[in-house]
Design a protein around this motif. Structure first.
Motif, PDB file in Angstrom:
ATOM      1  N   GLN A  44       0.834  -1.209   0.000  1.00  0.00           N
ATOM      2  CA  GLN A  44       0.000   0.000   0.000  1.00  0.00           C
ATOM      3  C   GLN A  44       0.866   1.255   0.000  1.00  0.00           C
ATOM      4  OE1 GLN A  44      -2.481  -0.705   3.447  1.00  0.00           O
ATOM      5  NE2 GLN A  44      -4.188  -1.328   2.154  1.00  0.00           N
ATOM      6  N   ARG A  45       1.894   1.243   0.823  1.00  0.00           N
ATOM      7  CA  ARG A  45       2.750   2.438   0.916  1.00  0.00           C
ATOM      8  C   ARG A  45       3.340   2.785  -0.437  1.00  0.00           C
ATOM      9  NH1 ARG A  45       7.933   3.390   4.815  1.00  0.00           N
ATOM     10  NH2 ARG A  45       6.362   4.286   6.163  1.00  0.00           N
ATOM     11  N   TYR A  46       3.721   1.788  -1.219  1.00  0.00           N
ATOM     12  CA  TYR A  46       4.393   2.093  -2.482  1.00  0.00           C
ATOM     13  C   TYR A  46       3.433   2.129  -3.663  1.00  0.00           C
ATOM     14  CZ  TYR A  46       8.472   1.750   0.405  1.00  0.00           C
ATOM     15  OH  TYR A  46       9.381   1.975   1.401  1.00  0.00           O
ATOM     16  N   GLY A  47       2.121   2.077  -3.388  1.00  0.00           N
ATOM     17  CA  GLY A  47       1.162   2.352  -4.455  1.00  0.00           C
ATOM     18  C   GLY A  47       0.549   1.133  -5.122  1.00  0.00           C
ATOM     19  N   GLY A  48       0.688  -0.050  -4.521  1.00  0.00           N
ATOM     20  CA  GLY A  48       0.071  -1.241  -5.094  1.00  0.00           C
ATOM     21  C   GLY A  48      -1.197  -1.618  -4.344  1.00  0.00           C
ATOM     22  N   ILE A  49      -1.867  -2.654  -4.844  1.00  0.00           N
ATOM     23  CA  ILE A  49      -3.093  -3.152  -4.203  1.00  0.00           C
ATOM     24  C   ILE A  49      -2.802  -4.553  -3.678  1.00  0.00           C
ATOM     25  CG2 ILE A  49      -5.531  -3.732  -4.547  1.00  0.00           C
ATOM     26  CD1 ILE A  49      -5.391  -1.861  -7.056  1.00  0.00           C
ATOM     27  N   PRO A  50      -2.769  -4.732  -2.349  1.00  0.00           N
ATOM     28  CA  PRO A  50      -2.504  -6.070  -1.831  1.00  0.00           C
ATOM     29  C   PRO A  50      -3.729  -6.960  -1.947  1.00  0.00           C
ATOM     30  CG  PRO A  50      -2.715  -4.478  -0.026  1.00  0.00           C
ATOM     31  CD  PRO A  50      -2.912  -3.716  -1.300  1.00  0.00           C
ATOM     32  N   LEU A  97       7.457  -0.251  -8.512  1.00  0.00           N
ATOM     33  CA  LEU A  97       7.628   1.089  -9.077  1.00  0.00           C
ATOM     34  C   LEU A  97       7.802   1.015 -10.590  1.00  0.00           C
ATOM     35  CD1 LEU A  97       9.899   2.829  -6.399  1.00  0.00           C
ATOM     36  CD2 LEU A  97       7.419   2.868  -6.599  1.00  0.00           C
ATOM     37  N   LYS A  98       8.533   0.009 -11.054  1.00  0.00           N
ATOM     38  CA  LYS A  98       8.692  -0.139 -12.508  1.00  0.00           C
ATOM     39  C   LYS A  98       7.327  -0.407 -13.153  1.00  0.00           C
ATOM     40  CE  LYS A  98      11.004  -2.535 -16.234  1.00  0.00           C
ATOM     41  NZ  LYS A  98      11.910  -3.604 -16.676  1.00  0.00           N
ATOM     42  N   LYS A 113      10.169   6.336 -12.758  1.00  0.00           N
ATOM     43  CA  LYS A 113      11.519   6.362 -13.340  1.00  0.00           C
ATOM     44  C   LYS A 113      12.577   6.054 -12.272  1.00  0.00           C
ATOM     45  CE  LYS A 113      10.026   7.949 -17.364  1.00  0.00           C
ATOM     46  NZ  LYS A 113       8.612   7.869 -17.045  1.00  0.00           N
ATOM     47  N   ILE A 114      12.362   6.547 -11.075  1.00  0.00           N
ATOM     48  CA  ILE A 114      13.375   6.349 -10.030  1.00  0.00           C
ATOM     49  C   ILE A 114      12.964   5.146  -9.192  1.00  0.00           C
ATOM     50  CG2 ILE A 114      14.480   7.378  -7.992  1.00  0.00           C
ATOM     51  CD1 ILE A 114      13.911  10.112  -9.380  1.00  0.00           C
TER      52      ILE A 114
END
Ligand code: AMP
Ligand code: MG
Length: 418
Positions: free
Chosen positions: A217-223, A328-329, A334-335
């Motif tokens: 969740q913190r990095y923007g995905g859906i668990p 993130l990819k 990009k980073i």
């Protein structure tokens, strides 16, 4: 055993940027915008007042001063959201509120402070102007923020609150973004009990799935929580069926020396193993492979699978180092690297077996330098030391260790001030 870099390269070579979805703007925070956005309107749409005051013809107030005010006739009052029906002729003024469209004939705004607005009793139909103003004074021009037809947001940007505000100002209710990765999370272990249930003798609670889901969740995905599989292949493969709709599968446990057969066999009979064991500490028994959907339930799909170690600290650290960049990819970022600082380490760390150590530290700033202190015992089962840490000090594999006072790189898990 491969290096951290080789392992990461392998993982990243198997994941790709995901497709595009159109979503309500408020659900897009942190996602990458997948289209150029052009403005169909001018913002602001009309010339309007930047101040509460009087719209005037500047020629009428030339030479006005506190000693020699110019008296003007007040022909109307306009608020934001309404348009005055009057046109200013010689000697006219319109009382105007911030954001209200400038009436025809007016070419400047005199602020209330520069009039006798506050000393005048009742509605006299006149206003005394104390100050001469330049043409255009306190008028916000139509299109000065955003001009119709220009590109306002470019494909590839991260959506932050300001981008959401700009989209709303254009009247956009939805926007195209790269979709969020769905991450299937599966714990393995006969000893595991789901939280909310009584703990049987010898049991422990499944904490990994929750720490990992929170990282997702913190990095923007859906668990997508798949629960707990027993330490047998059948049980794991049963759970895999539910994993096939995800973009990546993250399991914990079943990869350590004695246990490895579990994940290895599952991968061997349902896909392929790419690597197992990485030259790092904690986190050495990390497994990576590709599950073949055809073999699991006849779906033509390859699902990347990161088999993280079961130890709670190892699973979180390997997530940060390998799953995070993969997510993130996929999100089009990009980073992919973690933010890092150089810090003076206060405690020595010994490196006995040529692995890269990621030591839990707390970083603070002192006299313009970052200082890193080890958070306590570094056993990979000691999750509480993770809660004390805000960074991971990196001790390179080719060094026998570091001494107190040495400068080390620290990967920041949280920013030190938080
Ligand atoms: P494994 O990699 O399966 O050998 O597990 C290593 C250690 O981590 C063992 O002490 C496990 O009990 C513990 N462990 C494994 N999975 C979990 C989990 N989901 N939650 C908490 N601890 C776990
Ligand atoms: Mg286990």
């Amino acid at each position: 055993m491969i290096s951290v870099e080789e392992a990461l390269d392998k993982v990243l070579s198997y994941v790709d940027v995901l497709g595009v979805e159109e979503k309500p703007i408020l659900g897009c925070l942190g996602q990458i915008i997948a289209e150029d956005v052009y403005s169909a309107i001018d913002i602001p749409p009309l010339d309007n007042s930047a101040m509460d005051g009087y719209a005037v013809r500047t020629q009428d107030v030339r030479g006005a001063s506190r000693e020699k005010p110019r008296l003007l006739r007040v022909i109307d009052t306009v608020m934001a959201g309404t348009i005055s029906r009057h046109r200013l002729g010689g000697g006219d003024a319109v009382r105007i509120m911030t954001g209200a469209p400038v009436p025809e004939g007016a070419d400047g705004i005199v602020r209330f402070e520069d009039t006798d607005e506050y000393s005048r009793e009742g509605n006299t139909g006149e206003i005394g102007i104390f100050k001469e103003i330049e043409e255009g004074c306190d008028i916000r021009r139509a299109g000065e923020d955003i001009t119709r037809g220009i590109r306002v947001l470019s494909e590839g940007l991260v959506i932050r609150p300001s981008e959401i505000g700009v989209l709303a100002s254009l009247g956009c209710s939805t926007v195209k973004v790269i979709r969020m990765p769905k991450v299937a999370i599966l714990a393995t272990g006969n000893e595991l009990t789901e939280i909310g249930n009584p703990l049987p003798p010898g049991g422990i609670y499944n904490s990994n799935s929750y720490a990992l889901a929170a990282l997702v969740q913190r990095y923007g995905g859906i668990p997508e929580m798949l629960g707990i599989a027993k330490d047998d292949e059948r049980s794991v493969v049963d759970c895999l069926k539910r994993a096939m709709s995800a973009d990546i599968l993250v399991t914990s446990g079943g990869v350590s020396m004695g246990d490895y057969d579990l994940v290895k066999n599952v991968l061997a009979s349902n896909g392929e193993i790419t690597f197992w064991t990485v030259r790092m500490k904690p986190g050495k028994p990390l497994a990576f492979g590709i599950i073949d959907g055809n073999k699991v339930n006849g779906i033509d799909k390859k699902l990347p699978h990161l088999g993280l170690p079961g130890n709670p600290v190892s699973s979180m650290i390997t997530f940060e180092l390998f799953v995070r960049p993969a997510l993130l990819k996929m999100m089009g970022k990009k980073i992919l690297t973690m933010p890092s600082v150089e810090a003076v380490i206060e405690d020595p760390v010994v490196n006995t077996d040529g692995r890269r150590i990621f030591a839990r530290v707390v970083v603070h700033e002192e006299n313009g330098r970052y200082i890193a202190r080890i958070t306590g015992p570094q056993g990979s089962g000691i999750l509480s030391s993770m809660t004390l840490a805000n960074g991971l000090a990196v001790i390179p594999e080719d060094r026998p260790g570091v001494n107190a006072g040495d400068v080390v790189e620290v990967l920041m898990l949280d920013w030190w001030k938080e």
